[in-house]
Design an enzyme around this catalytic site. Sequence first.
Site, PDB file in Angstrom:
ATOM      1  N   HIS A 208       0.823  -1.211   0.000  1.00 51.90           N
ATOM      2  CA  HIS A 208       0.000   0.000   0.000  1.00 51.90           C
ATOM      3  C   HIS A 208       0.853   1.255   0.000  1.00 51.90           C
ATOM      4  O   HIS A 208       0.472   2.276  -0.545  1.00 51.90           O
ATOM      5  CB  HIS A 208      -0.934  -0.004   1.201  1.00 51.90           C
ATOM      6  CG  HIS A 208      -2.012  -1.022   1.084  1.00 51.90           C
ATOM      7  ND1 HIS A 208      -2.824  -1.107  -0.022  1.00 51.90           N
ATOM      8  CD2 HIS A 208      -2.409  -2.006   1.897  1.00 51.90           C
ATOM      9  CE1 HIS A 208      -3.668  -2.095   0.136  1.00 51.90           C
ATOM     10  NE2 HIS A 208      -3.437  -2.668   1.286  1.00 51.90           N
ATOM     11  N   GLU A 453      -8.570 -14.580 -26.723  1.00 48.19           N
ATOM     12  CA  GLU A 453      -7.281 -14.774 -26.054  1.00 48.19           C
ATOM     13  C   GLU A 453      -6.803 -16.221 -26.070  1.00 48.19           C
ATOM     14  O   GLU A 453      -5.763 -16.534 -25.520  1.00 48.19           O
ATOM     15  CB  GLU A 453      -7.305 -14.220 -24.628  1.00 48.19           C
ATOM     16  CG  GLU A 453      -8.412 -14.730 -23.753  1.00 48.19           C
ATOM     17  CD  GLU A 453      -8.440 -14.050 -22.376  1.00 48.19           C
ATOM     18  OE1 GLU A 453      -7.455 -13.405 -21.992  1.00 48.19           O
ATOM     19  OE2 GLU A 453      -9.460 -14.178 -21.689  1.00 48.19           O
ATOM     20  N   ASP A 477      -2.718 -13.446 -22.844  1.00 47.52           N
ATOM     21  CA  ASP A 477      -2.970 -14.886 -22.877  1.00 47.52           C
ATOM     22  C   ASP A 477      -2.822 -15.456 -24.283  1.00 47.52           C
ATOM     23  O   ASP A 477      -2.377 -16.590 -24.453  1.00 47.52           O
ATOM     24  CB  ASP A 477      -4.375 -15.192 -22.330  1.00 47.52           C
ATOM     25  CG  ASP A 477      -4.368 -15.223 -20.813  1.00 47.52           C
ATOM     26  OD1 ASP A 477      -3.404 -15.768 -20.247  1.00 47.52           O
ATOM     27  OD2 ASP A 477      -5.303 -14.679 -20.204  1.00 47.52           O
ATOM     28  N   CYS A 524      -6.930  -5.328 -25.549  1.00 45.66           N
ATOM     29  CA  CYS A 524      -6.748  -4.855 -24.169  1.00 45.66           C
ATOM     30  C   CYS A 524      -5.580  -5.534 -23.463  1.00 45.66           C
ATOM     31  O   CYS A 524      -5.421  -5.395 -22.252  1.00 45.66           O
ATOM     32  CB  CYS A 524      -8.034  -5.024 -23.366  1.00 45.66           C
ATOM     33  SG  CYS A 524      -8.550  -6.743 -23.226  1.00 45.66           S
TER      34      CYS A 524
HETATM   35  C1  PEP Z   1      -5.022 -10.681 -21.732  1.00 48.26           C
HETATM   36  O1  PEP Z   1      -4.947 -11.892 -21.536  1.00 48.26           O
HETATM   37  O2  PEP Z   1      -4.408 -10.083 -22.636  1.00 48.26           O
HETATM   38  C2  PEP Z   1      -5.869  -9.832 -20.850  1.00 48.26           C
HETATM   39  C3  PEP Z   1      -6.081  -8.565 -21.127  1.00 48.26           C
HETATM   40  O3  PEP Z   1      -6.400 -10.397 -19.744  1.00 48.26           O
HETATM   41  P1  PEP Z   1      -5.580 -10.734 -18.397  1.00 48.26           P
HETATM   42  O4  PEP Z   1      -4.255 -10.051 -18.484  1.00 48.26           O
HETATM   43  O5  PEP Z   1      -6.435 -10.219 -17.288  1.00 48.26           O
HETATM   44  O6  PEP Z   1      -5.505 -12.226 -18.434  1.00 48.26           O
HETATM   45 MG    MG Z   2      -6.382 -12.919 -20.255  1.00 44.85          MG
END
Ligand code: PEP
Ligand code: MG
Length: 597
Positions: A208, A453, A477, A524
């Site tokens: 924290h 993913e 992933d 993302c």
């Molecule tokens: C990903 O796998 O790219 C993703 C955005 O999800 P996480 O990193 O939460 O697995």
């Molecule tokens: Mg992921």
Amino acid sequence: MNDSIDTATQQETAERVLEGLGVAPGVAIGPAHVTDSGRLRVREYKIAAGAVAEEQQRFVDAVAASAKQLRKLQARAEKLSGAAAEELGFLLEASLQILSSQRLTKRVEDRIAADRINAEAAVQAEVGRIGEEFAQLPDAYLAARAQDIHEVGARLIRRLSNAPYAGLADLPKGAIVIAHSITPADTVLMDPSRVGGFAAAVGGPESHTAIMGRSLGLPAVLGIQDLEEKISPGETVILDGAKGLVIVSPTAKTLTEYTRARRRLARERGLLNRLRSLRAVTLDGTKVSLQANVELPFEVDAAVRAGAEGIGLLRTEFLFMNRDDLPSEDEQYAALKSFVVAMNGKPVTIRTLDVGGDKLAPALREKLPTGANPALGLRAIRLSLKHRPLLEAQLAAILRVGALGPVRLLLPMVGTPSDIVKVRAVLGCVATRLKKAKVRIADPLPPVGAMIEVPAAALAVRFIAAAADFLSIGTNDLTMYTLAIDRGDEHVADLYDPLHPAVLQLIHHAIEGANTAGVPIALCGEMAGDPRYTALLLGLGLRDFSMRPTGLARVKQRVRAVDVDDATRRAHFMLDQPDSAHISRLLDDKNVEDRTG
Ligand code: PEP
Ligand code: MG
């Protein structure tokens, strides 16, 4: 004789570079303010049998006085700005909970009686034991909470022994606070306009204290053993919060280098602030959408400040951490509401729980078996579909916050269109139940999207797109499953490579497939927030990016320097390269060209 004195003096003033963990970026230069905060030496002594009750009462009084002090700090924390106020409020509440928990108070009182020792020593012993129990927990988040327990213990001991509290409010301008440990409550006493930064012996990157450093914008370095004994008060110190360095008594050359670096960072910050209000459009006028990924409630402030067009990925795992039971629908609603309200009409894409295998939340670990191969096992949407009450509670909470602002529902690790079809059916049932109970929900129902993913989903994108309202590529992933390389295993970390031709082909295939189907697609994974990849992704056809809020300004800066036709030509040339070394070189050449051209 004189020689040896000279050498000793020289050694004392020679530059020393201490290495630790850089937990909050930035450069600070200033005089060291060394405090003994955090390391309290406790004297143990025996008490008479007849004095036990009195000693226990002394402890009870100290608990009450500490609680009062924490409540005072709470009032002070409320006056801080956004993220810092929220983070600190949350921590002070956690400290108050520890103080009121039987686990600590009962054990200390028992120990005073059993060992017939003074209250300070009993607190120290019990805090040490509870801290160790926490530190051994397999859940890293819970293990890190050991520090919270130590903090409460130090507060109690200070109160019991009437130790003076080292004030941090009236420091000389630019002072660098050096301590054994710095608690988040200490950070609230620091005035960011006077304190340059801080460093401590104790603490990790996710502590924290680290989070507070980042929220307050103070450079910070943690994890340097016996730090407070290695620096004398008033010595000049340079903090390099990005590299994790504390440079003591720097040479003139180092000082000049870092003074320049500090100026450069200030200039860059100014530039990025100005970029915040500019649009994300390429040189040729192509509009690009930049959204934020958030994992913890306090991050939403950073997303708003960075000018995100919405939340492209809200990871809901935080709701399930640090507890033995599952969060109720109401708890989830309350937590999700804060994001929707903070985004004030901008879309919030909420992903259902993405845990599984070895990362099971404690409450689920008991209910569900762990397979032999966790990364390929019962995780993410597979787990939610098997554990209906879990999915239904999440969907109900999401539907309810959907009445407060635009939300979208995102499903992790989708493998086949039937995953989406099944979730839609559950969503329909939950919506009917809520409507019957006259609960306000999103109307119409929120769009349902799928993470792309796993390679199967990328390859079969047209079928997934037919069942989904939107898609989002999770390159973290996708890279792992395509290359069969664990993203969290340091032994193969050098092989983890999102520029591998196979990964790029899949990203390209997914974008083309979604475009053909007329379904919006975003990205993302971490790639979205790294400006190194921006031109390549634009060239592969991507127009929607979602990333850590801190990455937004730099990616926007890169977007504004790209010509889409040129990026497309180059990206297609890269798709034809046999290995990532070639691709990497082409990418960096182009990035340098755009920066200098
Ligand atoms: C990903 O796998 O790219 C993703 C955005 O999800 P996480 O990193 O939460 O697995
Ligand atoms: Mg992921």
